[in-house]
Motif scaffolding. Structure first.
Motif, PDB file in Angstrom:
ATOM      1  N   THR A   2      -9.641  63.310  39.958  1.00  0.00           N
ATOM      2  CA  THR A   2      -8.896  64.567  39.884  1.00  0.00           C
ATOM      3  C   THR A   2      -7.872  64.550  38.756  1.00  0.00           C
ATOM      4  OG1 THR A   2      -7.115  63.817  41.354  1.00  0.00           O
ATOM      5  CG2 THR A   2      -9.073  64.804  42.384  1.00  0.00           C
ATOM      6  N   CYS A   3      -7.427  63.348  38.393  1.00  0.00           N
ATOM      7  CA  CYS A   3      -6.364  63.171  37.393  1.00  0.00           C
ATOM      8  C   CYS A   3      -5.086  63.889  37.796  1.00  0.00           C
ATOM      9  CB  CYS A   3      -6.819  63.615  36.007  1.00  0.00           C
ATOM     10  SG  CYS A   3      -8.180  62.610  35.355  1.00  0.00           S
ATOM     11  N   ASN A   4      -4.911  64.098  39.100  1.00  0.00           N
ATOM     12  CA  ASN A   4      -3.656  64.639  39.598  1.00  0.00           C
ATOM     13  C   ASN A   4      -3.271  63.944  40.901  1.00  0.00           C
ATOM     14  OD1 ASN A   4      -4.712  66.117  41.943  1.00  0.00           O
ATOM     15  ND2 ASN A   4      -5.566  67.566  40.471  1.00  0.00           N
ATOM     16  N   PHE A   5      -2.162  64.331  41.470  1.00  0.00           N
ATOM     17  CA  PHE A   5      -1.623  63.665  42.654  1.00  0.00           C
ATOM     18  C   PHE A   5      -1.547  64.591  43.861  1.00  0.00           C
ATOM     19  CE2 PHE A   5       0.840  62.249  38.812  1.00  0.00           C
ATOM     20  CZ  PHE A   5       0.094  61.114  38.562  1.00  0.00           C
ATOM     21  N   ASP A   6      -2.267  65.710  43.790  1.00  0.00           N
ATOM     22  CA  ASP A   6      -2.195  66.694  44.868  1.00  0.00           C
ATOM     23  C   ASP A   6      -2.739  66.130  46.175  1.00  0.00           C
ATOM     24  OD1 ASP A   6      -1.212  68.442  43.006  1.00  0.00           O
ATOM     25  OD2 ASP A   6      -3.119  69.481  42.687  1.00  0.00           O
ATOM     26  N   VAL A   7      -2.099  66.458  47.271  1.00  0.00           N
ATOM     27  CA  VAL A   7      -2.579  66.068  48.595  1.00  0.00           C
ATOM     28  C   VAL A   7      -3.795  66.917  48.945  1.00  0.00           C
ATOM     29  CG1 VAL A   7      -2.010  66.018  51.046  1.00  0.00           C
ATOM     30  CG2 VAL A   7      -0.323  65.280  49.363  1.00  0.00           C
ATOM     31  N   GLN A   8      -4.844  66.277  49.435  1.00  0.00           N
ATOM     32  CA  GLN A   8      -6.087  66.967  49.754  1.00  0.00           C
ATOM     33  C   GLN A   8      -6.261  67.102  51.262  1.00  0.00           C
ATOM     34  OE1 GLN A   8      -9.406  65.128  47.474  1.00  0.00           O
ATOM     35  NE2 GLN A   8      -7.788  64.215  46.220  1.00  0.00           N
ATOM     36  N   THR A   9      -6.919  68.167  51.667  1.00  0.00           N
ATOM     37  CA  THR A   9      -7.125  68.407  53.097  1.00  0.00           C
ATOM     38  C   THR A   9      -8.514  68.002  53.567  1.00  0.00           C
ATOM     39  OG1 THR A   9      -7.757  70.699  52.634  1.00  0.00           O
ATOM     40  CG2 THR A   9      -5.439  70.273  53.155  1.00  0.00           C
ATOM     41  N   ASP A  10      -9.501  67.992  52.662  1.00  0.00           N
ATOM     42  CA  ASP A  10     -10.866  67.609  53.035  1.00  0.00           C
ATOM     43  C   ASP A  10     -11.011  66.101  52.889  1.00  0.00           C
ATOM     44  OD1 ASP A  10     -13.528  67.314  53.554  1.00  0.00           O
ATOM     45  OD2 ASP A  10     -14.214  68.811  52.093  1.00  0.00           O
ATOM     46  N   LEU A  11     -10.678  65.388  53.946  1.00  0.00           N
ATOM     47  CA  LEU A  11     -10.629  63.928  53.854  1.00  0.00           C
ATOM     48  C   LEU A  11     -12.009  63.266  53.847  1.00  0.00           C
ATOM     49  CD1 LEU A  11      -7.554  63.031  56.088  1.00  0.00           C
ATOM     50  CD2 LEU A  11      -7.678  63.437  53.620  1.00  0.00           C
ATOM     51  N   MET A  16       8.274  61.428  38.219  1.00  0.00           N
ATOM     52  CA  MET A  16       8.342  62.725  38.890  1.00  0.00           C
ATOM     53  C   MET A  16       9.229  62.676  40.131  1.00  0.00           C
ATOM     54  SD  MET A  16       4.434  62.879  40.459  1.00  0.00           S
ATOM     55  CE  MET A  16       4.493  64.640  40.584  1.00  0.00           C
ATOM     56  N   LYS A  17       9.879  63.781  40.410  1.00  0.00           N
ATOM     57  CA  LYS A  17      10.720  63.949  41.594  1.00  0.00           C
ATOM     58  C   LYS A  17      10.192  65.159  42.351  1.00  0.00           C
ATOM     59  CE  LYS A  17      13.432  60.651  40.103  1.00  0.00           C
ATOM     60  NZ  LYS A  17      13.398  59.314  40.756  1.00  0.00           N
ATOM     61  N   PRO A  18       9.104  65.002  43.069  1.00  0.00           N
ATOM     62  CA  PRO A  18       8.406  66.153  43.647  1.00  0.00           C
ATOM     63  C   PRO A  18       9.103  66.741  44.877  1.00  0.00           C
ATOM     64  CG  PRO A  18       7.348  64.129  44.339  1.00  0.00           C
ATOM     65  CD  PRO A  18       8.413  63.730  43.347  1.00  0.00           C
ATOM     66  N   ASP A  19       8.857  68.024  45.094  1.00  0.00           N
ATOM     67  CA  ASP A  19       9.332  68.711  46.289  1.00  0.00           C
ATOM     68  C   ASP A  19       8.274  68.709  47.378  1.00  0.00           C
ATOM     69  OD1 ASP A  19      11.798  69.400  45.121  1.00  0.00           O
ATOM     70  OD2 ASP A  19      10.876  71.127  44.124  1.00  0.00           O
ATOM     71  N   THR A  20       7.039  68.398  47.007  1.00  0.00           N
ATOM     72  CA  THR A  20       5.941  68.313  47.967  1.00  0.00           C
ATOM     73  C   THR A  20       5.293  66.937  47.853  1.00  0.00           C
ATOM     74  OG1 THR A  20       4.413  69.250  46.333  1.00  0.00           O
ATOM     75  CG2 THR A  20       5.466  70.785  47.880  1.00  0.00           C
ATOM     76  N   PRO A  21       4.636  66.437  48.902  1.00  0.00           N
ATOM     77  CA  PRO A  21       4.033  65.103  48.877  1.00  0.00           C
ATOM     78  C   PRO A  21       2.993  64.952  47.767  1.00  0.00           C
ATOM     79  CG  PRO A  21       4.177  65.908  51.120  1.00  0.00           C
ATOM     80  CD  PRO A  21       4.543  67.056  50.236  1.00  0.00           C
ATOM     81  N   GLN A  22       2.980  63.778  47.139  1.00  0.00           N
ATOM     82  CA  GLN A  22       2.064  63.466  46.053  1.00  0.00           C
ATOM     83  C   GLN A  22       1.459  62.080  46.278  1.00  0.00           C
ATOM     84  OE1 GLN A  22       2.073  65.874  42.754  1.00  0.00           O
ATOM     85  NE2 GLN A  22       2.155  66.795  44.797  1.00  0.00           N
ATOM     86  N   VAL A  23       0.168  61.942  45.954  1.00  0.00           N
ATOM     87  CA  VAL A  23      -0.545  60.673  46.151  1.00  0.00           C
ATOM     88  C   VAL A  23      -1.207  60.233  44.849  1.00  0.00           C
ATOM     89  CG1 VAL A  23      -2.425  59.501  47.362  1.00  0.00           C
ATOM     90  CG2 VAL A  23      -1.006  61.165  48.591  1.00  0.00           C
ATOM     91  N   PHE A  24      -0.935  59.004  44.450  1.00  0.00           N
ATOM     92  CA  PHE A  24      -1.621  58.387  43.311  1.00  0.00           C
ATOM     93  C   PHE A  24      -2.635  57.404  43.894  1.00  0.00           C
ATOM     94  CE2 PHE A  24      -0.843  55.978  39.013  1.00  0.00           C
ATOM     95  CZ  PHE A  24      -2.080  56.401  38.571  1.00  0.00           C
ATOM     96  N   TYR A  25      -3.928  57.696  43.683  1.00  0.00           N
ATOM     97  CA  TYR A  25      -5.012  56.944  44.319  1.00  0.00           C
ATOM     98  C   TYR A  25      -5.915  56.378  43.226  1.00  0.00           C
ATOM     99  CZ  TYR A  25      -8.835  56.218  47.751  1.00  0.00           C
ATOM    100  OH  TYR A  25      -9.819  55.689  48.554  1.00  0.00           O
ATOM    101  N   ILE A  26      -5.963  55.056  43.127  1.00  0.00           N
ATOM    102  CA  ILE A  26      -6.723  54.361  42.085  1.00  0.00           C
ATOM    103  C   ILE A  26      -7.862  53.578  42.737  1.00  0.00           C
ATOM    104  CG2 ILE A  26      -6.618  52.625  40.255  1.00  0.00           C
ATOM    105  CD1 ILE A  26      -3.594  53.300  40.046  1.00  0.00           C
TER     106      ILE A  26
END
Length: 220
Positions: free
Chosen positions: A135-144, A168-178
């Motif tokens: 995804t090259c982003n850190f957005d939280v996903q709902t379809d696990l 980054m200092k996010p206001d919403t949860p962020q995930v870095f998944y490698i």
């Protein structure tokens, strides 16, 4: 949030090659957590040289997850019952070895279809499954059950993404998944050193939660 933090880092590595031993040492050195996806029917075959009796001690503090019994292309299988067996037999066997309920998975080859996802959802104990689509982003996903990682460890922009994540200092949860395979580090000179540099860069930040896939994705 992740234990009160807005950012979480997690890793996912497949196939249980002998290089996992060195990778676990690296993660432990820097206080990082990983999920290791294992084919229970292929122990000792090809590059898969980690043996069942080694799993509990080697992966202590990390997580073991499903990678199917024999690593087939699940979407090409025509027998639904065999698809379920590939997943659920692997999950049950790994659960028995590890002494806890294995609930995670990574798709062999990163491939699947809607039928595979439906069968896993309805007929197995798997609660999340990783693909290989970056995804090259850190957005939280709902379809696990179609969970897409941020990137592979060899992505050309992985260090840029790591620095962005740290700053980054996010206001919403962020995930870095490698994700990746530890045998890949032996293919080119300097790859282990590059991975250690990445681990060092990402470690030790008070505003990042370091967890296994289950801890990050399921909050368990």
């Amino acid at each position: 949030m992740f234990n009160g933090k807005m950012k979480a880092l997690t890793f996912s590595y497949d196939d249980a090659p002998f290089q996992d031993r060195r990778l676990v040492e690296l993660f432990n050195k820097y206080g990082l957590k990983c999920t290791f996806n294992i084919n229970s029917g292929l122990f000792g075959q090809g590059h898969r040289t980690i043996m069942p009796e080694e799993l509990p001690s080697l992966y202590k503090g990390h997580e073991v997850a499903v990678h199917t019994v024999t690593h087939p292309h699940l979407e090409n299988m025509t027998d639904d019952a065999e698809i379920v067996k590939e997943v659920e037999n692997d999950r049950k066997y790994l659960s028995e070895i590890m002494g806890y309920n294995v609930v995670g998975m990574a798709y062999p080859y990163g491939t699947y279809n809607d039928n595979v996802v439906k069968l896993i959802d309805e007929q197995t104990g798997v609660l999340y499954s990783r693909t290989t689509r970056a995804t090259c982003n850190f957005d939280v996903q709902t379809d696990l059950l179609r969970f897409h990682p941020t990137c592979h460890h060899k992505h050309p922009d992985v260090f840029e993404m790591a620095k962005k994540f740290i700053e980054m200092k996010p206001d919403t949860p962020q995930v870095f998944y490698i994700w990746g395979h530890s045998y890949e580090f032996d293919r080119e000179d300097g790859e282990w050193e590059r991975m250690e540099e990445l681990c060092k860069l990402l470690s030790g930040h008070d505003d990042i939660f370091y967890g296994t896939n289950t801890e990050v994705l399921l909050g368990e």
